[in-house]
Design an enzyme around this catalytic site. Structure first.
Site, PDB file in Angstrom:
ATOM      1  N   CYS A 122       0.796  -1.243   0.000  1.00 35.72           N
ATOM      2  CA  CYS A 122       0.000   0.000   0.000  1.00 35.72           C
ATOM      3  C   CYS A 122       0.821   1.282   0.000  1.00 35.72           C
ATOM      4  O   CYS A 122       0.798   2.033  -0.971  1.00 35.72           O
ATOM      5  CB  CYS A 122      -0.921  -0.002   1.218  1.00 35.72           C
ATOM      6  SG  CYS A 122      -2.153  -1.297   1.135  1.00 35.72           S
TER       7      CYS A 122
HETATM    8  N1  NAD Z   1      -2.321  -6.243   1.666  1.00 32.33           N
HETATM    9  C1  NAD Z   1      -2.858  -5.257   2.333  1.00 32.33           C
HETATM   10  O1  NAD Z   1      -2.568  -5.112   3.518  1.00 32.33           O
HETATM   11  C2  NAD Z   1      -3.848  -4.303   1.693  1.00 32.33           C
HETATM   12  C3  NAD Z   1      -4.510  -3.395   2.521  1.00 32.33           C
HETATM   13  C4  NAD Z   1      -5.440  -2.535   1.976  1.00 32.33           C
HETATM   14  C5  NAD Z   1      -5.693  -2.557   0.611  1.00 32.33           C
HETATM   15  N2  NAD Z   1      -5.030  -3.424  -0.195  1.00 32.33           N
HETATM   16  C6  NAD Z   1      -5.387  -3.412  -1.620  1.00 32.33           C
HETATM   17  O2  NAD Z   1      -6.145  -4.577  -1.912  1.00 32.33           O
HETATM   18  C7  NAD Z   1      -5.872  -5.022  -3.243  1.00 32.33           C
HETATM   19  C8  NAD Z   1      -5.414  -6.470  -3.215  1.00 32.33           C
HETATM   20  O3  NAD Z   1      -4.223  -6.562  -2.456  1.00 32.33           O
HETATM   21  P1  NAD Z   1      -3.738  -7.889  -1.795  1.00 32.33           P
HETATM   22  O4  NAD Z   1      -2.736  -7.479  -0.773  1.00 32.33           O
HETATM   23  O5  NAD Z   1      -4.873  -8.756  -1.386  1.00 32.33           O
HETATM   24  O6  NAD Z   1      -3.016  -8.560  -3.058  1.00 32.33           O
HETATM   25  P2  NAD Z   1      -2.543 -10.082  -3.210  1.00 32.33           P
HETATM   26  O7  NAD Z   1      -1.500 -10.082  -4.255  1.00 32.33           O
HETATM   27  O8  NAD Z   1      -2.268 -10.666  -1.866  1.00 32.33           O
HETATM   28  O9  NAD Z   1      -3.837 -10.831  -3.736  1.00 32.33           O
HETATM   29  C9  NAD Z   1      -4.384 -10.630  -4.994  1.00 32.33           C
HETATM   30  C10 NAD Z   1      -4.920 -11.976  -5.467  1.00 32.33           C
HETATM   31  O10 NAD Z   1      -5.588 -11.749  -6.689  1.00 32.33           O
HETATM   32  C11 NAD Z   1      -5.278 -12.814  -7.557  1.00 32.33           C
HETATM   33  N3  NAD Z   1      -5.526 -12.324  -8.906  1.00 32.33           N
HETATM   34  C12 NAD Z   1      -4.709 -11.609  -9.702  1.00 32.33           C
HETATM   35  N4  NAD Z   1      -5.335 -11.344 -10.872  1.00 32.33           N
HETATM   36  C13 NAD Z   1      -6.569 -11.882 -10.786  1.00 32.33           C
HETATM   37  C14 NAD Z   1      -7.656 -11.936 -11.670  1.00 32.33           C
HETATM   38  N5  NAD Z   1      -7.624 -11.348 -12.877  1.00 32.33           N
HETATM   39  N6  NAD Z   1      -8.756 -12.610 -11.259  1.00 32.33           N
HETATM   40  C15 NAD Z   1      -8.786 -13.197 -10.046  1.00 32.33           C
HETATM   41  N7  NAD Z   1      -7.773 -13.173  -9.172  1.00 32.33           N
HETATM   42  C16 NAD Z   1      -6.681 -12.509  -9.534  1.00 32.33           C
HETATM   43  C17 NAD Z   1      -3.864 -13.184  -7.236  1.00 32.33           C
HETATM   44  O11 NAD Z   1      -3.579 -14.526  -7.621  1.00 32.33           O
HETATM   45  C18 NAD Z   1      -3.857 -13.013  -5.708  1.00 32.33           C
HETATM   46  O12 NAD Z   1      -4.218 -14.215  -5.050  1.00 32.33           O
HETATM   47  C19 NAD Z   1      -4.828  -4.047  -3.786  1.00 32.33           C
HETATM   48  O13 NAD Z   1      -5.470  -3.031  -4.499  1.00 32.33           O
HETATM   49  C20 NAD Z   1      -4.199  -3.462  -2.543  1.00 32.33           C
HETATM   50  O14 NAD Z   1      -3.677  -2.173  -2.766  1.00 32.33           O
HETATM   51  C21 NAD Z   1      -4.111  -4.316   0.323  1.00 32.33           C
END
Ligand code: NAD
Length: 437
Positions: A271
């Site tokens: 983030c």
């Molecule tokens: N990690 C955090 O602490 C956090 C906190 C707040 C917001 N976010 C936001 O949340 C969103 C996701 O982050 P995250 O940390 O969960 O990412 P991540 O990489 O852990 O998870 C994303 C998942 O999506 C899957 N994926 C990718 N492309 C895909 C598609 N086309 N269809 C289906 N699945 C798909 C990946 O295989 C993965 O399992 C981002 O925008 C991030 O900025 C993350």
């Protein structure tokens, strides 16, 4: 749309969550625990297989929680996006990285929106949760969803609700963190509020998806700027021979008007290093240059080099050069006690030390093997976390304050420790030399 809200309130609605990562997986478990049937969608078949076997691939999310959800028969994971048709609600939790020139990479969101559009049916609610710039839900997602002829709000509903996940935080979790929700129109807000109210403790409705998108960015820009501020003060006080950590402890005693932030080796995680640049990019479209964001980015991204310079000067004072020195970096995770190394500054520190000719190893109980990432592939394996091993290095660099690194006995007699996290103490039982960085 009253049927959708009734199905949500009676918990008969089926919830689909696209992306089963750090955000999507805990969200799936919260909806399942609230009594909903949940389909977790992911493009990665190994994750889907693990989930259906009740196994976790994220350390702070226990396999027992996933196993229980699978056993109750309410949670299944799948790569089959045709099952989106079974869902009343579709939440999008896919990555939002930056491109090579720090521009937003919306390709994951766009691909997902297309995958939904071809299966969209009347009466569904779609909510984007991925962090992004203001306007994405309305300007990017809505037109793609409408390509098949359905319209919002007449046929389907669309909202944005930012995720506020803090992996490893024992005081707050997905259920207890208030959820901000804004629809692209009032009917969408109403349905999305009903949805989250059925699963989390507190919902905060706002007037639009843009406000909800902006709220998340304000939170992360605020962190990035305050971290940059303490990093700048760290370098300033260091030059004056003042310990920033002691200053912060003293300032923290002020009961109002001050929130403490910690300096460190640079920003990490999905983030804070990325999201502010989503806003900076969008602001440029409106002729605005977000100087605070750029300045914070400049200071924070300079931190790994500041740390490696500290190592070089400290070795120099002992008559040693960085070239040829054996250096151990403690921690690959970007923060303590989690197995998340995305954007971790440790990788840059390791590469900078290697470029200067040092022989570098790392120790991280969360990463027995350093896995290749988008930007780095160091090809190393963790050394054991023992005093015997630590004692064989010319210098240790504390990059992550994992609980395992807080045992003072680990550092006894080590020639030099450069500590970016203030966890190592001086004294007869400590390292021969301690430098804070
Ligand atoms: N990690 C955090 O602490 C956090 C906190 C707040 C917001 N976010 C936001 O949340 C969103 C996701 O982050 P995250 O940390 O969960 O990412 P991540 O990489 O852990 O998870 C994303 C998942 O999506 C899957 N994926 C990718 N492309 C895909 C598609 N086309 N269809 C289906 N699945 C798909 C990946 O295989 C993965 O399992 C981002 O925008 C991030 O900025 C993350």
């Amino acid at each position: 749309m009253s049927t959708l809200i009734e199905r949500i309130r009676s918990h008969a609605a089926v919830v689909g969550i696209i992306g089963q990562g750090y955000v999507g997986l805990p969200l799936a478990l919260v909806f399942e625990a609230a009594g909903f049937r949940v389909h977790g969608f992911d493009v990665d078949p190994t994750k889907v297989q693990a989930l259906n076997q009740g196994k976790s691939y994220i350390k702070h999310i226990g396999s027992e929680r996933i196993g229980a959800a699978v056993q109750r028969g309410r949670f299944t994971a799948t790569t089959d996006f045709d099952r989106l048709r079974d869902c009343d609600v579709i939440l999008i939790c896919v990555p939002t990285p930056l491109g090579r020139h720090r521009e937003p990479d919306l390709s994951f969101i766009q691909r997902t929106a297309h995958a939904i559009a071809t299966r969209l049916r009347p009466g569904q609610l779609v909510v984007l949760e991925s962090t992004t710039y203001p306007g994405t839900t309305e300007e990017e997602v809505q037109p793609i969803l409408e390509t098949a002829g359905l319209r919002c709000p007449e046929d389907f509903l669309l909202a944005f609700s930012p995720e506020r996940e803090d992996p490893g935080n024992s005081r707050f979790n997905t259920k207890t963190i208030p959820k901000v929700v804004g629809g692209v129109n009032p009917a969408s807000t109403e349905a999305a509020v009903a949805l989250y109210a059925a699963a989390v403790d507190q919902v905060v409705p706002v007037s639009s998806a843009r406000v909800a998108e902006s709220c998340k960015l304000l939170e992360n820009v605020y962190r990035s700027i305050n971290i940059a501020l303490v990093n700048e003060l760290k370098m300033t006080f260091d030059r004056m021979g003042i310990d920033i950590w002691e200053v912060i402890e003293a300032a923290k005693t002020k009961p109002f008007g001050f929130t403490a932030f910690s300096p460190g080796p640079g920003l990490g995680g999905h983030c804070i290093p990325l999201d502010p640049f989503y806003l900076a990019w969008k602001a440029a479209e409106h002729g605005i240059w977000t100087r605070f964001i750029e300045l914070a980015g400049e200071i924070n991204t300079a931190m790994p080099r500041w740390v490696t310079d500290k190592v070089m000067h400290a070795l120099n004072a002992d008559g040693k050069s960085l070239r040829g020195a054996r250096i151990l970096v403690l921690g690959l995770s970007y923060k303590e006690n989690i197995d998340d190394d995305r954007e971790s500054p440790s990788y840059e520190i390791i590469e900078l030390l290697q470029e200067a000719g040092a022989q570098v190893d790392y120790c991280d109980p969360y990463f027995p093997l350093a896995r290749p990432g988008r930007k780095h592939d160091i090809g190393l394996r963790s050394v054991p976390c023992t005093a015997e091993v630590f004692g064989t290095y010319d210098a240790l660099v504390v990059a992550t304050p994992h609980a395992q690194f807080k045992d003072p006995a680990l550092y006894r007699g080590v020639p030099l420790v450069v500590d970016t996290r203030n966890i190592v103490r001086e004294g007869p039982e400590g390292p021969k030399r301690l430098v804070k960085a």
